[in-house]
Design an enzyme around this catalytic site. Structure first.
Site, mmCIF file in Angstrom:
data_model
loop_
_atom_site.group_PDB
_atom_site.id
_atom_site.type_symbol
_atom_site.label_atom_id
_atom_site.label_comp_id
_atom_site.label_asym_id
_atom_site.label_seq_id
_atom_site.Cartn_x
_atom_site.Cartn_y
_atom_site.Cartn_z
ATOM 1 N N SER A 151 0.853 -1.200 0.000
ATOM 2 C CA SER A 151 0.000 0.000 0.000
ATOM 3 C C SER A 151 0.882 1.241 0.000
ATOM 4 C CB SER A 151 -0.871 0.010 1.264
ATOM 5 O OG SER A 151 -1.422 1.289 1.481
ATOM 6 N N TYR A 165 -2.554 -0.843 10.154
ATOM 7 C CA TYR A 165 -2.644 -1.298 8.759
ATOM 8 C C TYR A 165 -1.389 -0.908 7.976
ATOM 9 C CZ TYR A 165 -4.131 -1.215 3.864
ATOM 10 O OH TYR A 165 -4.193 -1.396 2.508
HETATM 11 N N1 LIG Z 1 -8.383 0.089 -2.166
HETATM 12 C C1 LIG Z 1 -7.269 0.753 -1.898
HETATM 13 O O1 LIG Z 1 -7.198 1.983 -2.013
HETATM 14 C C2 LIG Z 1 -6.033 0.002 -1.488
HETATM 15 C C3 LIG Z 1 -4.839 0.724 -1.401
HETATM 16 C C4 LIG Z 1 -3.674 0.075 -1.038
HETATM 17 C C5 LIG Z 1 -3.697 -1.287 -0.781
HETATM 18 N N2 LIG Z 1 -4.864 -1.969 -0.858
HETATM 19 C C6 LIG Z 1 -4.815 -3.405 -0.570
HETATM 20 O O2 LIG Z 1 -5.331 -4.099 -1.684
HETATM 21 C C7 LIG Z 1 -5.838 -5.360 -1.248
HETATM 22 C C8 LIG Z 1 -7.238 -5.525 -1.794
HETATM 23 O O3 LIG Z 1 -8.052 -4.488 -1.275
HETATM 24 P P1 LIG Z 1 -9.353 -3.970 -2.029
HETATM 25 O O4 LIG Z 1 -9.238 -2.508 -2.155
HETATM 26 O O5 LIG Z 1 -9.607 -4.772 -3.242
HETATM 27 O O6 LIG Z 1 -10.436 -4.239 -0.890
HETATM 28 P P2 LIG Z 1 -11.771 -5.107 -0.883
HETATM 29 O O7 LIG Z 1 -12.580 -4.815 -2.088
HETATM 30 O O8 LIG Z 1 -12.353 -4.887 0.459
HETATM 31 O O9 LIG Z 1 -11.251 -6.634 -1.007
HETATM 32 C C9 LIG Z 1 -10.498 -7.211 0.022
HETATM 33 C C10 LIG Z 1 -10.340 -8.682 -0.241
HETATM 34 O O10 LIG Z 1 -9.639 -9.265 0.884
HETATM 35 C C11 LIG Z 1 -10.472 -10.265 1.462
HETATM 36 N N3 LIG Z 1 -10.439 -10.355 2.909
HETATM 37 C C12 LIG Z 1 -10.628 -9.363 3.811
HETATM 38 N N4 LIG Z 1 -10.648 -9.871 5.063
HETATM 39 C C13 LIG Z 1 -10.474 -11.223 4.928
HETATM 40 C C14 LIG Z 1 -10.408 -12.301 5.844
HETATM 41 N N5 LIG Z 1 -10.527 -12.129 7.165
HETATM 42 N N6 LIG Z 1 -10.216 -13.547 5.356
HETATM 43 C C15 LIG Z 1 -10.112 -13.754 4.036
HETATM 44 N N7 LIG Z 1 -10.169 -12.775 3.112
HETATM 45 C C16 LIG Z 1 -10.353 -11.522 3.557
HETATM 46 C C17 LIG Z 1 -11.881 -9.862 1.095
HETATM 47 O O11 LIG Z 1 -12.765 -10.957 1.262
HETATM 48 P P3 LIG Z 1 -14.251 -10.720 1.864
HETATM 49 O O12 LIG Z 1 -15.103 -10.467 0.683
HETATM 50 O O13 LIG Z 1 -14.549 -11.992 2.604
HETATM 51 O O14 LIG Z 1 -14.186 -9.529 2.780
HETATM 52 C C18 LIG Z 1 -11.696 -9.382 -0.328
HETATM 53 O O15 LIG Z 1 -11.656 -10.460 -1.211
HETATM 54 C C19 LIG Z 1 -5.762 -5.356 0.280
HETATM 55 O O16 LIG Z 1 -4.594 -6.030 0.691
HETATM 56 C C20 LIG Z 1 -5.659 -3.869 0.601
HETATM 57 O O17 LIG Z 1 -5.004 -3.657 1.818
HETATM 58 C C21 LIG Z 1 -6.045 -1.360 -1.204
#
Ligand SMILES: NC(=O)c1ccc[n+]([C@@H]2O[C@H](COP(=O)([O-])OP(=O)(O)OC[C@H]3O[C@@H](n4cnc5c(N)ncnc54)[C@H](OP(=O)(O)O)[C@@H]3O)[C@@H](O)[C@H]2O)c1
Length: 260
Positions: A151, A165
């Site tokens: 991130s 985080y």
């Molecule tokens: N969006 C941003 O701006 C951003 C920026 C930097 C980094 N990231 C990183 O990118 C990655 C994906 O994030 P995203 O933005 O796509 O968010 P998202 O749409 O909320 O997706 C998160 C994914 O992680 C899974 N997850 C969360 N908690 C879990 C658990 N306890 N056990 C198993 N799976 C779990 C979710 O599954 P469920 O459907 O079961 O919740 C979902 O598939 C993450 O590592 C996040 O930290 C995101």
């Protein structure tokens, strides 16, 4: 989905965690478009996969997709998921460690044992455990690659309430570089993608529309990122034919929000 070489990952097996929705869904779909067989950990259950991941997968590619579920915030979640993956394949060409979340806005001094364990078990423990368990299958590939999702907050710091985080993502960033050195003799490249502010359920949960609007205005490219903006970076870092001399790197995908 256009712009992907449909033969790039033909005959290859790709594992993606957190692929039911958001960035992981776009990444899993991109690898399917590149001809891979994809073992997708959808999340804790399949409730989001129908509306996001599966809507991105053309019916012709559906037979190359396996969907798994596991709670990766459980202390043994990484090992349990590894067992499920290894029951389906003994060779893995690409592992994308993407599942993760902020676990709520947790202000300094307001951490509890539960919130601490949740954020660290999901964002660190499960990543380390899953990767360790899958190493023999990665070593069995001729051109293996690991791509971790970190991130922008790992490098720049996150906004208020995201210290735990951001710390976990900084851990994975340093771990990525160390693993890259350690696994280079095995022919395994290890890199990370560092998304900026990407409009997924993540920010629908943790940021207000006003905050997101202000963030977009301050980004040089004048918009928030989308999951599809991130996917090509994973494909690039995973493909030996494109990035075979790249390892231990963190690729920032943020519209210019951070220029390290
Ligand atoms: N969006 C941003 O701006 C951003 C920026 C930097 C980094 N990231 C990183 O990118 C990655 C994906 O994030 P995203 O933005 O796509 O968010 P998202 O749409 O909320 O997706 C998160 C994914 O992680 C899974 N997850 C969360 N908690 C879990 C658990 N306890 N056990 C198993 N799976 C779990 C979710 O599954 P469920 O459907 O079961 O919740 C979902 O598939 C993450 O590592 C996040 O930290 C995101």
């Amino acid at each position: 989905m256009t712009g992907f070489d449909s033969h790039l990952f033909e005959g290859r097996t790709v594992v993606v965690t957190g692929a039911g929705r958001g960035i992981g869904a776009a990444v899993a779909a991109a690898f399917l478009h590149c001809g891979a067989s994809v073992i997708a950990h959808a999340g804790r259950d399949l409730s989001h996969a129908e509306g996001d991941l599966l809507s991105r997968v053309p019916s012709a590619a559906r037979s190359r997709l396996v969907l798994l579920t596991e709670d990766l915030a459980a202390p043994d979640g990484g090992a349990q998921l590894a067992d499920q993956v290894l029951a389906r394949t003994g060779v893995i060409d690409v592992l994308v460690n993407n599942a993760g979340t902020m676990g709520g806005r947790i202000r300094a001094g307001e951490e509890t044992a539960e919130t601490y364990d949740h954020v660290l078990d999901l964002n660190i423990r499960s990543v380390v455990a899953l990767t360790g368990c899958l190493l023999p299958a990665l070593r069995a590939s001729e051109q293996a690659s690991i791509v971790n999702t970190v991130s922008i907050s790992a490098r720049a710091g996150g906004s208020a309430g995201s210290a735990l985080y951001a710390g976990t993502k900084a851990f994975v960033s340093g771990w990525t570089k160390t693993l890259a050195k350690e696994l280079a003799p095995d022919g395994i490249r290890v890199n990370a993608v560092s998304p900026g502010t990407i409009m997924t359920d993540f920010h629908r949960r943790y940021s207000t529309p006003e905050k997101l609007e202000a963030t977009a205005a301050a980004i040089p490219l004048k918009r928030l990122g989308m999951a599809d903006d991130c996917a090509p970076a994973y494909v690039f870092l995973a493909a030996g034919s494109l990035s075979g001399y790249v390892t231990g790197q963190v690729l920032e995908v943020n519209g210019g929000q951070l220029m390290p």
